[in-house]
Motif scaffolding. Structure first.
Motif, PDB file in Angstrom:
ATOM      1  N   GLN A 141       0.743  -1.231   0.124  1.00  0.00           N
ATOM      2  CA  GLN A 141       0.114  -0.114   0.093  1.00  0.00           C
ATOM      3  C   GLN A 141       0.902   1.163   0.081  1.00  0.00           C
ATOM      4  N   ALA A 142       1.983   1.195   0.730  1.00  0.00           N
ATOM      5  CA  ALA A 142       2.823   2.342   0.861  1.00  0.00           C
ATOM      6  C   ALA A 142       3.588   2.795  -0.363  1.00  0.00           C
ATOM      7  N   ALA A 143       3.945   1.756  -1.071  1.00  0.00           N
ATOM      8  CA  ALA A 143       4.905   1.915  -2.305  1.00  0.00           C
ATOM      9  C   ALA A 143       4.434   2.596  -3.190  1.00  0.00           C
ATOM     10  N   LYS A 144       2.884   2.720  -3.232  1.00  0.00           N
ATOM     11  CA  LYS A 144       2.194   3.742  -4.280  1.00  0.00           C
ATOM     12  C   LYS A 144       2.474   5.148  -3.892  1.00  0.00           C
ATOM     13  N   TYR A 145       2.667   5.463  -2.867  1.00  0.00           N
ATOM     14  CA  TYR A 145       3.014   6.839  -2.458  1.00  0.00           C
ATOM     15  C   TYR A 145       4.488   6.996  -2.035  1.00  0.00           C
ATOM     16  N   MET A 146       5.201   5.743  -1.702  1.00  0.00           N
ATOM     17  CA  MET A 146       6.852   6.303  -1.294  1.00  0.00           C
ATOM     18  C   MET A 146       7.463   4.946  -2.197  1.00  0.00           C
ATOM     19  N   PRO A 147       7.627   5.250  -3.492  1.00  0.00           N
ATOM     20  CA  PRO A 147       8.409   4.005  -4.427  1.00  0.00           C
ATOM     21  C   PRO A 147       9.825   3.948  -4.187  1.00  0.00           C
ATOM     22  N   GLU A 148      10.453   4.702  -3.533  1.00  0.00           N
ATOM     23  CA  GLU A 148      11.839   4.393  -3.305  1.00  0.00           C
ATOM     24  C   GLU A 148      12.198   3.473  -1.856  1.00  0.00           C
ATOM     25  N   VAL A 149      12.420   2.312  -2.501  1.00  0.00           N
ATOM     26  CA  VAL A 149      12.152   1.183  -1.442  1.00  0.00           C
ATOM     27  C   VAL A 149      13.528   0.242  -1.389  1.00  0.00           C
ATOM     28  N   GLU A 150      13.914  -0.039  -0.184  1.00  0.00           N
ATOM     29  CA  GLU A 150      14.888  -0.828  -0.028  1.00  0.00           C
ATOM     30  C   GLU A 150      14.500  -1.803   1.124  1.00  0.00           C
ATOM     31  N   ILE A 151      14.676  -3.269   0.919  1.00  0.00           N
ATOM     32  CA  ILE A 151      14.136  -4.315   1.819  1.00  0.00           C
ATOM     33  C   ILE A 151      15.528  -4.947   2.400  1.00  0.00           C
ATOM     34  N   ILE A 152      15.537  -5.000   3.514  1.00  0.00           N
ATOM     35  CA  ILE A 152      16.503  -5.689   4.466  1.00  0.00           C
ATOM     36  C   ILE A 152      15.887  -7.170   5.056  1.00  0.00           C
ATOM     37  N   GLU A 153      16.343  -8.319   4.742  1.00  0.00           N
ATOM     38  CA  GLU A 153      15.828  -9.470   5.399  1.00  0.00           C
ATOM     39  C   GLU A 153      16.939 -10.199   6.216  1.00  0.00           C
ATOM     40  N   MET A 154      16.299 -10.687   7.317  1.00  0.00           N
ATOM     41  CA  MET A 154      17.550 -11.082   8.385  1.00  0.00           C
ATOM     42  C   MET A 154      17.173 -12.333   8.803  1.00  0.00           C
ATOM     43  N   HIS A 155      18.240 -13.372   8.750  1.00  0.00           N
ATOM     44  CA  HIS A 155      17.569 -14.742   9.052  1.00  0.00           C
ATOM     45  C   HIS A 155      19.032 -15.617   9.632  1.00  0.00           C
ATOM     46  N   HIS A 156      18.582 -16.599  10.389  1.00  0.00           N
ATOM     47  CA  HIS A 156      19.650 -17.522  10.810  1.00  0.00           C
ATOM     48  C   HIS A 156      20.522 -17.960   9.786  1.00  0.00           C
ATOM     49  N   ASP A 157      21.944 -18.247  10.429  1.00  0.00           N
ATOM     50  CA  ASP A 157      22.738 -18.706   9.352  1.00  0.00           C
ATOM     51  C   ASP A 157      22.868 -20.020   8.860  1.00  0.00           C
ATOM     52  N   GLN A 158      21.720 -20.966   9.263  1.00  0.00           N
ATOM     53  CA  GLN A 158      21.587 -22.158   8.545  1.00  0.00           C
ATOM     54  C   GLN A 158      20.704 -21.980   7.205  1.00  0.00           C
ATOM     55  N   LYS A 159      19.921 -20.738   6.910  1.00  0.00           N
ATOM     56  CA  LYS A 159      19.125 -20.648   5.822  1.00  0.00           C
ATOM     57  C   LYS A 159      20.174 -20.681   4.506  1.00  0.00           C
ATOM     58  N   LEU A 160      19.465 -21.433   3.628  1.00  0.00           N
ATOM     59  CA  LEU A 160      20.128 -22.009   2.331  1.00  0.00           C
ATOM     60  C   LEU A 160      19.699 -20.852   1.164  1.00  0.00           C
ATOM     61  N   ASP A 161      18.816 -20.422   1.152  1.00  0.00           N
ATOM     62  CA  ASP A 161      18.277 -19.596   0.047  1.00  0.00           C
ATOM     63  C   ASP A 161      18.533 -18.042   0.310  1.00  0.00           C
ATOM     64  N   ALA A 162      18.762 -17.487  -0.594  1.00  0.00           N
ATOM     65  CA  ALA A 162      18.936 -15.600  -0.076  1.00  0.00           C
ATOM     66  C   ALA A 162      18.482 -15.227  -1.626  1.00  0.00           C
ATOM     67  N   PRO A 163      17.536 -14.087  -1.810  1.00  0.00           N
ATOM     68  CA  PRO A 163      16.803 -13.686  -0.546  1.00  0.00           C
ATOM     69  C   PRO A 163      15.694 -14.586  -0.103  1.00  0.00           C
ATOM     70  N   SER A 164      15.223 -14.267   0.702  1.00  0.00           N
ATOM     71  CA  SER A 164      14.144 -15.283   1.400  1.00  0.00           C
ATOM     72  C   SER A 164      12.956 -15.109   0.551  1.00  0.00           C
ATOM     73  N   GLY A 165      12.165 -16.288   0.518  1.00  0.00           N
ATOM     74  CA  GLY A 165      10.814 -16.127  -0.144  1.00  0.00           C
ATOM     75  C   GLY A 165       9.835 -15.005   0.174  1.00  0.00           C
ATOM     76  N   THR A 166      10.061 -14.531   1.558  1.00  0.00           N
ATOM     77  CA  THR A 166       8.909 -13.553   2.096  1.00  0.00           C
ATOM     78  C   THR A 166       9.465 -12.086   1.363  1.00  0.00           C
ATOM     79  N   ALA A 167      10.962 -12.063   1.261  1.00  0.00           N
ATOM     80  CA  ALA A 167      11.541 -10.789   0.577  1.00  0.00           C
ATOM     81  C   ALA A 167      11.004 -10.576  -0.775  1.00  0.00           C
TER      82      ALA A 167
END
Ligand code: NAP
Length: 266
Positions: A141-167
């Motif tokens: 919703q917010a991106a419509k009005y604030m389109p300059e976006v950076e996403i930082i996702e942070m996970h435990h160090d056993q995670k195999l994929d990057a970026p995460s599915g949620t990101a």
């Protein structure tokens, strides 16, 4: 009338949490669990639950259905078995609530068609954490009005994929509202490769991997003289359980397959 619930994968990390959660719900009854190994006749016979847990264990879904007639099957197993479980459940008239990841697009299409044909509810939710789903929706919703976006996702160090599915899902949802464009200075240069993160239609995604973290994400949106930060933290598997409970309740009202919790949160 209580919703009769069966769980596949009850011995697993998510499954154990789900067993305790469902057993605590006033409007639900845990009537059976589905396993694929001889682990005993009841949950109490497994080494992960107290002896007092007398819920019966079945090795076949058809047998489980004949004996205990569940309304809903919660699947928290593995990518190898989840499609077959979901298909069989629909065949038997049981409503699937699936947290296991790993469906192919073709399998999702088939299950969608089957649920629609049988007019049976089915929820497949790659992320049961309601807060994470809200974070994605608010960011979209917010991106419509604030389109300059950076996403930082942070996970435990056993995670195999990057970026995460949620990101990736967040970036995809944001891209539905935000025009593709490059961010930062047009002449910016990385003096160390990767410093600006991954590029998704001009948005940058950064993946942090550290011991001690569980699953965390913040979406930052910058504007003239202002910054909006939308953040979600999962501290343990308990964070997924309100989504499981909500899905078990909502699947009873559905007559089709819903993919993603964002479609059932109003
Ligand atoms: P886990 O600890 O490995 O648990 C999986 C359990 O399922 C194990 O006890 C396994 O038994 C059992 N199992 C495997 N195949 C089975 C079958 N055919 N029938 C019955 N039981 C079977 O994994 P987890 O961390 O709980 O995660 C389970 C699934 O949920 C994964 O796909 C994970 O990605 C997903 N997940 C989803 C969310 C969400 O929000 N949707 C959140 C976290 C995790 P054995 O160990 O004996 O093989």
């Amino acid at each position: 009338m209580k919703i009769r619930v069966a769980i596949a994968g009850a011995r697993g990390k998510m499954g154990q949490e789900a067993v305790h959660t469902i057993m605590k719900q006033q409007g639900m009854e845990l009537v059976a669990v589905l396993d694929y190994k001889e682990v005993g006749e009841t949950l109490g016979d497994t080494d992960v639950f107290p002896d007092s847990f007398t819920v019966p264990v079945f090795l076949e879904l058809a047998h489980l259905h004949r004996e205990t007639k569940p309304d809903v099957l919660v699947d928290l197993t593995s990518p190898e078995s989840v499609y077959e479980h979901t298909k069989q459940a629909l065949d038997l008239g049981i409503r699937p609530v699936v947290g296991t990841t790993g469906f192919s697009d073709e399998q999702l299409k088939e299950l969608t068609a089957q649920a629609e044909c049988d007019r049976l509810g089915c929820i497949i939710a790659p992320n049961f954490a309601i807060g994470a789903v809200l974070m994605m929706k608010f960011a979209q919703q917010a991106a419509k009005y604030m389109p300059e976006v950076e996403i930082i996702e942070m996970h435990h160090d056993q995670k195999l994929d990057a970026p995460s599915g949620t990101a990736m899902k967040t970036a995809h949802l944001i891209s539905e509202e935000r025009q593709t464009h490059a961010q930062g200075h047009p002449n910016e240069k990385e003096t160390l490769e990767g410093a600006r993160g991954a590029d998704y239609t001009g948005m940058r995604i950064h993946s942090v991997r550290l011991p001690g973290l569980v699953a965390h994400q913040q979406v930052m949106m910058g504007g003239e003289g202002q910054l909006l930060t939308i953040r979600h933290d999962s501290f343990n598997r308990g964070s997924f359980m309100s989504g499981v409970v909500l899905s078990v309740e909502r699947v009873m009202e559905l007559d089709q397959l819903v993919y993603g919790l964002e479609h059932i949160i109003i």
